[in-house]
Design a protein around this motif. Structure first.
Motif, short mmCIF file in Angstrom:
data_model
loop_
_atom_site.label_atom_id
_atom_site.label_comp_id
_atom_site.label_asym_id
_atom_site.label_seq_id
_atom_site.Cartn_x
_atom_site.Cartn_y
_atom_site.Cartn_z
N PHE A 311 36.23 50.13 32.54
CA PHE A 311 37.43 50.21 33.35
C PHE A 311 37.35 49.24 34.52
CE2 PHE A 311 38.44 52.37 37.38
CZ PHE A 311 39.83 52.29 37.34
N ALA A 312 36.17 49.17 35.18
CA ALA A 312 36.01 48.34 36.37
C ALA A 312 36.16 46.87 36.00
CB ALA A 312 34.64 48.60 36.98
N ARG A 313 35.64 46.49 34.84
CA ARG A 313 35.71 45.10 34.40
C ARG A 313 37.16 44.71 34.17
NH1 ARG A 313 33.21 41.14 30.50
NH2 ARG A 313 34.98 40.65 29.20
N THR A 314 37.93 45.63 33.57
CA THR A 314 39.33 45.36 33.29
C THR A 314 40.11 45.15 34.59
OG1 THR A 314 39.11 46.73 31.35
CG2 THR A 314 41.34 46.27 32.08
N LEU A 315 39.88 46.07 35.53
CA LEU A 315 40.56 45.97 36.82
C LEU A 315 40.13 44.68 37.52
CD1 LEU A 315 42.35 47.28 38.92
CD2 LEU A 315 40.40 48.57 39.73
N GLY A 316 38.86 44.35 37.47
CA GLY A 316 38.34 43.15 38.11
C GLY A 316 38.98 41.90 37.53
N LEU A 317 39.16 41.88 36.21
CA LEU A 317 39.76 40.70 35.57
C LEU A 317 41.21 40.51 36.03
CD1 LEU A 317 38.42 40.89 31.90
CD2 LEU A 317 38.11 39.01 33.52
N ALA A 318 41.94 41.61 36.14
CA ALA A 318 43.33 41.52 36.57
C ALA A 318 43.39 40.96 37.99
CB ALA A 318 43.99 42.90 36.51
N LEU A 319 42.52 41.47 38.86
CA LEU A 319 42.52 41.00 40.25
C LEU A 319 42.06 39.55 40.33
CD1 LEU A 319 41.16 44.16 42.09
CD2 LEU A 319 43.49 43.26 42.11
N ALA A 320 41.07 39.18 39.48
CA ALA A 320 40.57 37.81 39.49
C ALA A 320 41.66 36.84 39.05
CB ALA A 320 39.35 37.69 38.58
N PHE A 363 40.83 34.10 32.68
CA PHE A 363 40.81 35.54 33.04
C PHE A 363 41.83 36.30 32.19
CE2 PHE A 363 39.27 34.04 37.37
CZ PHE A 363 37.96 34.42 37.12
N LEU A 364 43.00 35.68 32.01
CA LEU A 364 44.04 36.36 31.21
C LEU A 364 43.59 36.52 29.76
CD1 LEU A 364 47.41 34.88 32.52
CD2 LEU A 364 46.53 37.20 32.78
N TYR A 365 42.91 35.50 29.26
CA TYR A 365 42.42 35.58 27.88
C TYR A 365 41.42 36.74 27.75
CZ TYR A 365 39.94 34.60 23.59
OH TYR A 365 39.34 34.73 22.37
N ALA A 366 40.47 36.77 28.72
CA ALA A 366 39.46 37.84 28.68
C ALA A 366 40.14 39.21 28.79
CB ALA A 366 38.47 37.64 29.81
N LEU A 367 41.14 39.28 29.66
CA LEU A 367 41.86 40.55 29.87
C LEU A 367 42.59 40.96 28.59
CD1 LEU A 367 42.44 42.51 32.22
CD2 LEU A 367 44.55 41.24 32.63
N SER A 368 43.15 39.96 27.90
CA SER A 368 43.96 40.25 26.71
C SER A 368 43.12 40.94 25.63
CB SER A 368 44.56 38.97 26.15
OG SER A 368 43.54 38.21 25.50
N ARG A 369 41.80 40.72 25.68
CA ARG A 369 40.95 41.33 24.66
C ARG A 369 40.54 42.75 25.04
NH1 ARG A 369 38.88 37.57 21.19
NH2 ARG A 369 36.97 38.72 20.88
N GLY A 370 40.91 43.17 26.25
CA GLY A 370 40.46 44.48 26.70
C GLY A 370 41.56 45.49 26.97
N VAL A 371 42.83 45.06 26.99
CA VAL A 371 43.90 46.02 27.31
C VAL A 371 45.03 45.92 26.30
CG1 VAL A 371 43.43 46.02 29.79
CG2 VAL A 371 45.09 44.41 28.85
N GLY A 378 52.42 43.13 32.01
CA GLY A 378 52.63 43.52 33.41
C GLY A 378 51.90 42.58 34.35
N VAL A 379 50.65 42.26 34.03
CA VAL A 379 49.87 41.37 34.90
C VAL A 379 50.50 39.98 34.91
CG1 VAL A 379 47.63 40.25 35.19
CG2 VAL A 379 47.74 42.67 34.58
N GLU A 380 50.90 39.50 33.72
CA GLU A 380 51.49 38.16 33.64
C GLU A 380 52.80 38.09 34.41
OE1 GLU A 380 51.58 37.51 29.45
OE2 GLU A 380 49.52 36.76 29.42
N LEU A 381 53.59 39.15 34.32
CA LEU A 381 54.84 39.19 35.07
C LEU A 381 54.59 39.09 36.57
CD1 LEU A 381 57.35 41.78 33.57
CD2 LEU A 381 57.84 39.48 34.43
N SER A 382 53.56 39.82 37.03
CA SER A 382 53.29 39.80 38.46
C SER A 382 52.82 38.40 38.89
CB SER A 382 52.28 40.87 38.84
OG SER A 382 51.05 40.59 38.25
#
Lengths: 427, 204
Positions: A311-320, A363-371, A378-382
Motif C-alpha cells: 500500500f505504501a509503495r502505491t501511495l508513494g508512486l502516486a505522490l512521486a 512512475f505512472l508506468y510503475a503505478l499502472s502495474r499496481g492499481v 484519477g492520478v493522471e487526471l490530477s
C-alpha cells in the motif's frame, strides 16, 4: 457445591470399577489419561439420545483442544464402533478457554479435566450389553506437545426401555459437560440476537454484536469470542466492548493470501463464551454459537493494491508522479516567469524539466502495474489538472490568484491520492 | 514570484518528504502468500551464514524445526523432509530453529547436529534464537512449512501434510509441500497455497 460434586465424582471415577461398570478403563498417556464414560449404568436398548463422553484428565498446565485448536495442536478425533448396526456419534465441543503462549501464540482448549459429550444411538437388539470401542487420536500440550492414539472400550449393560438407570458417578459429569456446550443462537428465547459485519478499512475486521447479553461476572477472563478455522484470514484476539444492551466483539483479520480477489461473501461460525443471559441470574456463564455470512464486497475498494505491491509503495508512486510533474513544470518555466536567466542556466533547467517529465512517465508506468485502471486515471487526471493550471498561470503571467489556485489544487490532488489509497487498503 | 516561492517550495518539500517516508515503510510481512518473503541472514549448524538473498532465483523451502518437538522428530524419523529434499534436488531446503535460549527445548548446536546426523538430515539448519525470523514469517508450529518461489514471494504457507497425528499410511497422506513443489516446477501456483500448520507451538 457443583465443584465439590464434580471433584467427588471425579475421585469416585478413579476407583476400580466393578466388572459391569459403565466407564471404560483409563488409558494413561504421559501427562494425560482418557476414557469413555456413559450416562447410564443400565441403558435402554435402542435409546436415541444416550450420552457418552470422552473424559480427559490432565496434569496441571497441560491442555487438550477445542475444534479450532488455535495456532498449534489439533482437536481430538474419535471413531466409535460397536456391535453390528453400530454406534454412531460425533464429538461435541464444550465452551473453550484461551491459552496465551509465549511469542504471541494462542491455543483454544481445556485444562485439568474435560468431558467431550457424544450423543449416540445404541444398537437395537436383545443383547443385554453392548461393547463400545473407540479409536481416539489427540495431542496434549504444555510447553511440549505429545500426540497419542488410544483404543478405548466401554461395556454398556442394556435393559428394556423403561428399566434404564442413570449412573450416579458419570451422569453428573456428563450433565455438567452438556451444560458447557454452546447454545445455538436461534434456540435461545428471550430476544438474544446477533449482528455480524465486515469492515475493510482501515484494517480488515469482523464484528459480532450480541444483543441482550452481558459478560458473566463469574468468568475471570470475561466474555470471549472464538471463530472456527477458515482459509481466508488469520484471526487476532477480539476486542470486547460493552454496549448498553449487549456486547460487541471486534476480531482483527489478516489475509492469508494476497493476489487472489476476495470472494463476495465470507461464511464463518462463531462461539461466544462467558456470557450471561437476561433473566438467568444464577451466574453460570453461557456460551452461544451461530453461523453467519458477511459480505466482503461492500464497499468496493477504489484502489486495489495488486499482489505483492504494498500500500505504501502505491501511495508513494502516486505522490512521486505528482512531485516530478511539479519539477517538470518548474523546469519549463510554467510555474512563473524566470527573468534574468542566463541562456546556459535556462537550457539546464529545461533539460531537467524533460528529465522530470520522463520520470513522471516512469512512475505512472510503475503505478499502472499496481492499481486498478480507475485509480490510475484519477492520478493522471490530477496531473493534467496541474499542468493546465500551470499553463493558465503562465499565460496570465503575474496574476497571483492563479498561483494560489494551483497550490490549492495541488493540495486537493495530494489529499485525494491519500484518500483513494486509504480506501483501497484491503490488507 | 517571491510569494510563489514562499508557498510552493515548502509544499514541494513536504510532498517529497511524505513520498519518501511512505515508500520507505516496510510492508507488513506475516508470511502472507503472495507477499515478498522477508529477508534473513542466519548462522547454520554448518558454521556458515545463510541469507535468503544467497538463493535468489531458486525455489526455497523453509521448515521450522525443533528436535525436542515430537512432530519434528516423527517427520525426521519418517524421513518426510529429507525424502522431499532429495526428490526436488533443484530446491534449497533450510531448517530454521526459532527456539529461544530460555526454553527448555533449546538444544546446543552440537546436540542439534547429532540429532540431524542420526536422522540423515543434511540440509542446512539455521538458528534463530531471537525469534526475529520466525515472527517475520509468522511461524507458529514445528513443523511449519513455507515455499518461497523463484520470484522471491511466498508461494505456500502451512502444514507439511494432512495427517497431524501421523496415523495414515504414508502413501495415503496428502503432502502439501510435495504438491507445491511439483506446481513450482511447472511454474504454477501451489494449490492449496495456505493450510493450517499443525504441531508443537514454536518455543519463542
Amino acid at each position: 457445591m457443583r465443584r465439590t460434586l464434580l471433584l467427588g465424582t471425579a475421585l469416585l471415577a478413579t476407583l476400580p470399577l466393578p466388572a459391569a461398570g459403565v466407564a471404560g478403563d483409563w488409558a494413561v498417556n504421559g501427562p494425560s489419561r482418557v476414557r469413555l464414560i456413559s450416562q447410564y449404568r443400565v441403558a435402554p436398548g435402542n435409546a436415541s439420545g444416550a450420552w457418552l463422553g470422552l473424559h480427559f484428565r490432565l496434569q496441571p498446565e497441560w491442555h487438550v483442544y477445542w475444534k479450532n485448536s488455535g495456532d498449534a495442536g489439533y482437536p481430538p478425533a474419535l471413531t466409535l464402533a460397536g456391535s453390528p448396526g453400530g454406534v454412531h456419534g460425533e464429538l461435541l465441543w464444550p465452551a473453550p478457554h484461551r491459552f496465551e503462549l509465549r511469542g504471541g501464540l494462542v491455543a483454544f482448549g481445556y485444562a485439568d479435566e474435560v468431558v467431550y459429550p457424544v450423543e449416540t444411538q445404541l444398537a437395537a437388539g436383545t443383547a443385554d450389553r453392548e461393547r463400545i470401542t473407540a479409536e481416539v487420536d489427540y495431542v496434549v500440550c504444555q510447553v511440549d506437545c505429545i500426540p497419542f492414539h488410544s483404543r478405548l472400550t466401554l461395556d454398556q449393560p442394556l435393559a428394556a426401555p423403561g428399566r434404564e438407570a442413570a449412573d450416579p458417578a458419570t451422569a453428573p459429569l456428563l450433565a455438567a459437560a452438556r451444560d458447557r456446550l454452546p447454545v445455538a443462537l436461534g434456540a435461545r428465547p428471550g430476544g438474544v440476537t446477533a449482528e455480524t459485519g465486515f469492515t475493510a478499512s482501515p484494517t480488515p475486521a469482523l464484528t459480532v454484536q450480541i444483543r441482550s447479553v452481558t459478560a458473566a461476572p463469574t468468568t475471570p477472563a470475561g466474555a470471549d469470542l472464538f471463530l472456527e478455522p477458515q482459509d481466508l484470514f488469520e484471526t487476532g484476539k477480539p476486542e470486547v466492548t460493552r454496549l448498553a444492551d449487549g456486547l460487541r466483539f471486534r476480531v482483527p483479520l489478516t489475509r492469508k493470501q494476497v493476489g487472489k480477489p476476495l470472494p463476495a461473501t465470507f461464511p464463518f461460525a462463531w462461539t461466544a463464551t462467558g456470557l450471561q443471559l437476561p433473566g438467568e441470574g444464577n451466574g453460570r456463564p453461557v456460551a452461544l454459537a451461530g453461523p453467519a455470512t458477511v459480505s466482503l464486497a461492500a464497499p468496493p475498494p477504489l484502489v486495489e493494491v495488486a499482489p505483492g505491491r504494498s500500500f505504501a509503495r502505491t501511495l508513494g508512486l502516486a505522490l512521486a508522479a505528482m512531485l516530478s510533474t511539479l519539477v517538470a513544470l518548474y523546469g519549463w518555466g510554467l510555474l512563473g516567469e524566470r527573468p534574468r536567466r542566463s541562456p546556459a542556466r535556462k537550457a539546464l533547467q529545461e533539460s531537467a524539466g524533460f528529465l522530470a517529465a520522463a520520470g513522471t512517465l516512469g512512475f505512472l508506468y510503475a503505478l499502472s502495474r499496481g492499481v486498478r485502471t480507475e485509480a490510475l486515471a484519477g492520478v493522471e487526471l490530477s496531473l493534467l489538472g496541474m499542468a493546465f493550471l500551470a499553463w493558465l498561470r503562465a499565460t496570465a503571467a503575474g496574476r497571483g490568484k492563479l498561483a494560489g489556485a494551483l497550490v490549492v489544487a495541488l493540495g486537493l490532488c495530494a489529499g485525494a491520492a491519500v484518500w483513494l489509497a486509504v480506501q483501497g487498503r484491503i490488507g | 514570484m517571491r510569494r510563489w516561492n514562499r508557498i510552493a517550495k515548502p509544499a514541494a518539500c513536504l510532498v517529497a518528504l511524505a513520498a519518501l517516508v511512505l515508500t520507505a515503510l516496510p510492508a507488513l510481512a506475516m508470511g502472507t502468500v503472495g507477499e515478498t518473503a522477508p529477508a534473513f541472514s542466519l548462522k547454520g549448524l554448518d558454521g556458515k551464514t545463510h541469507a535468503l538473498a544467497d538463493y535468489a532465483g531458486k525455489v526455497v523451502v523453509l521448515e521450522w524445526i525443533n528436535p525436542n518437538c515430537p512432530f519434528s522428530d516423527r517427520h525426521a524419523q519418517e524421513k518426510t523432509m529429507t525424502t522431499l529434499a532429495a526428490k526436488y534436488g533443484e530446491v534449497v531446503w533450510l531448517g530454521i530453529n526459532s527456539t529461544s535460549r530460555d526454553s527448555r527445548d533449546f538444544l546446543p548446536p552440537a546436540e542439534h547436529k547429532a540429532w540431524a546426523d542420526k536422522n540423515g538430515i543434511h540440509y542446512a539448519v539455521l538458528y534463530d534464537e531471537s525469534g526475529t525470523v520466525g515472527h517475520a514469517y509468522g511461524a507458529k508450529t514445528t513443523p511449519h512449512m513455507f515455499i518461497v518461489g523463484k520470484d522471491g514471494k511466498i508461494a505456500y504457507n502451512g502444514a507439511i501434510d494432512d495427517d497431524p497425528g501421523g496415523r495414515k499410511a504414508k502413501i495415503a497422506r496428502v503432502n502439501f509441500v510435495d504438491g507445491g513443489l511439483t506446481a513450482e516446477r511447472a511454474s504454477k501456483a501451489p494449490d492449496p497455497a495456505a493450510t493450517k500448520p499443525y504441531g508443537c507451538s514454536v518455543k519463542y
